[in-house]
Scaffold this motif. Structure first.
Motif, PDB file in Angstrom:
ATOM      1  N   GLU A   5       1.521   4.343  -2.872  1.00  0.00           N
ATOM      2  CA  GLU A   5       1.378   5.773  -2.595  1.00  0.00           C
ATOM      3  C   GLU A   5       2.622   6.564  -3.003  1.00  0.00           C
ATOM      4  OE1 GLU A   5       0.459   6.224   1.513  1.00  0.00           O
ATOM      5  OE2 GLU A   5      -1.440   5.150   1.393  1.00  0.00           O
TER       6      GLU A   5
ATOM      7  N   LEU B   4       0.829  -1.205   0.000  1.00  0.00           N
ATOM      8  CA  LEU B   4       0.000   0.000   0.000  1.00  0.00           C
ATOM      9  C   LEU B   4       0.864   1.257   0.000  1.00  0.00           C
ATOM     10  CD1 LEU B   4      -2.723   1.451   0.249  1.00  0.00           C
ATOM     11  CD2 LEU B   4      -2.567   1.138   2.732  1.00  0.00           C
ATOM     12  N   LEU B   5       1.880   1.285   0.851  1.00  0.00           N
ATOM     13  CA  LEU B   5       2.733   2.472   0.943  1.00  0.00           C
ATOM     14  C   LEU B   5       3.561   2.676  -0.322  1.00  0.00           C
ATOM     15  CD1 LEU B   5       3.843   2.090   4.656  1.00  0.00           C
ATOM     16  CD2 LEU B   5       2.349   3.877   3.724  1.00  0.00           C
TER      17      LEU B   5
ATOM     18  N   ARG C 255      -2.697   1.685   8.303  1.00  0.00           N
ATOM     19  CA  ARG C 255      -2.440   2.914   7.535  1.00  0.00           C
ATOM     20  C   ARG C 255      -3.038   4.132   8.229  1.00  0.00           C
ATOM     21  NH1 ARG C 255      -0.352   6.515   6.207  1.00  0.00           N
ATOM     22  NH2 ARG C 255       0.073   7.410   4.137  1.00  0.00           N
TER      23      ARG C 255
ATOM     24  N   HIS D 298       5.915   5.869  -1.783  1.00  0.00           N
ATOM     25  CA  HIS D 298       6.979   5.872  -0.786  1.00  0.00           C
ATOM     26  C   HIS D 298       8.031   4.805  -1.095  1.00  0.00           C
ATOM     27  CE1 HIS D 298       4.611   8.497   1.828  1.00  0.00           C
ATOM     28  NE2 HIS D 298       3.570   7.706   1.608  1.00  0.00           N
TER      29      HIS D 298
END
Length: 208
Positions: free
Chosen positions: A33, A29-30, A199, A35
């Motif tokens: 985004e 997930l990160l 998150r 990252h």
């Protein structure tokens, strides 16, 4: 917070709590985004630490709890200096499946090595997570998850219900001492639901 520009997140808990699945999902997930994310585990994360992991988790070689403690920190020292610290220095988000809280709970509390002994080694390592998520599920859910795992039962999975009860009391004591860093998360839901909880907590606690 640690003194590095990166963000250090650890996932802790008993056997079958879903740490590895949550760590993988959170990292994905990160990254989506935008990252930079390093996903790693303990014991492990380097060639030397993975060799120590095989010895620690294997059931064929008896090891005194103090010996286990020292081996965990030997693997951790290599992991921290070779992988974790450099990643945090360059600003990455590091997600680690277990860190020193596990050694404190498993060896310091559940196996009676002692809080002071583990604390002295923690100070020597000199790296504190920014956020530590303590994942918790019911005993029935944990057992059901362990049944579905491939491979042989490891050293800690085979220690029984009395050990598990001591272990969870250890995690509770750790979390009570550091409520700002250590956050309990109900991991009984789907992987997607658990990752969403994590998150949200990162956004609330770390502002990211």
């Amino acid at each position: 917070m640690n003194r590095y520009p990166g963000l250090f997140i650890t996932l802790e808990g008993g056997e079958g709590a879903g740490k590895s699945t949550a760590a993988k999902g959170l990292a994905e997930l990160l990254r989506a985004e935008g990252h930079e994310v390093l996903a790693t585990r303990e014991p492990g994360g380097t060639k030397g630490a993975e060799a120590i992991r095989a010895l620690l988790l294997g059931t064929e070689t008896p090891l005194h709890p103090l010996a286990q403690t020292m081996l965990h920190f030997a693997a951790r020292a290599d992991h921290v200096e070779t992988v974790l610290r450099p990643a945090l220095e360059r600003g990455a988000i590091v997600i680690c499946d277990r860190f020193y809280d596990s050694t404190m709970a498993y060896q310091g509390y559940a196996q009676g090595v002692g809080v002071e002994v583990v604390d002295s080694l923690i100070r020597l390592i000199d790296l504190v997570p920014d956020l530590s998520f303590f994942l918790r599920v019911s005993e029935d859910v944990a057992k059901a998850r362990l049944v579905t795992r491939a491979g042989a039962t490891d050293r800690y999975e085979s220690m029984g219900e009395d050990f598990t009860a001591k272990l969870m009391r250890g995690f509770e004591a750790i979390a009570a001492k550091e409520p700002g860093r250590c956050l309990w998360v109900n991991s009984s839901g789907t992987p997607k639901e658990v990752v969403a909880q994590l998150r949200q907590l990162i956004a609330e606690r770390a502002g990211r």
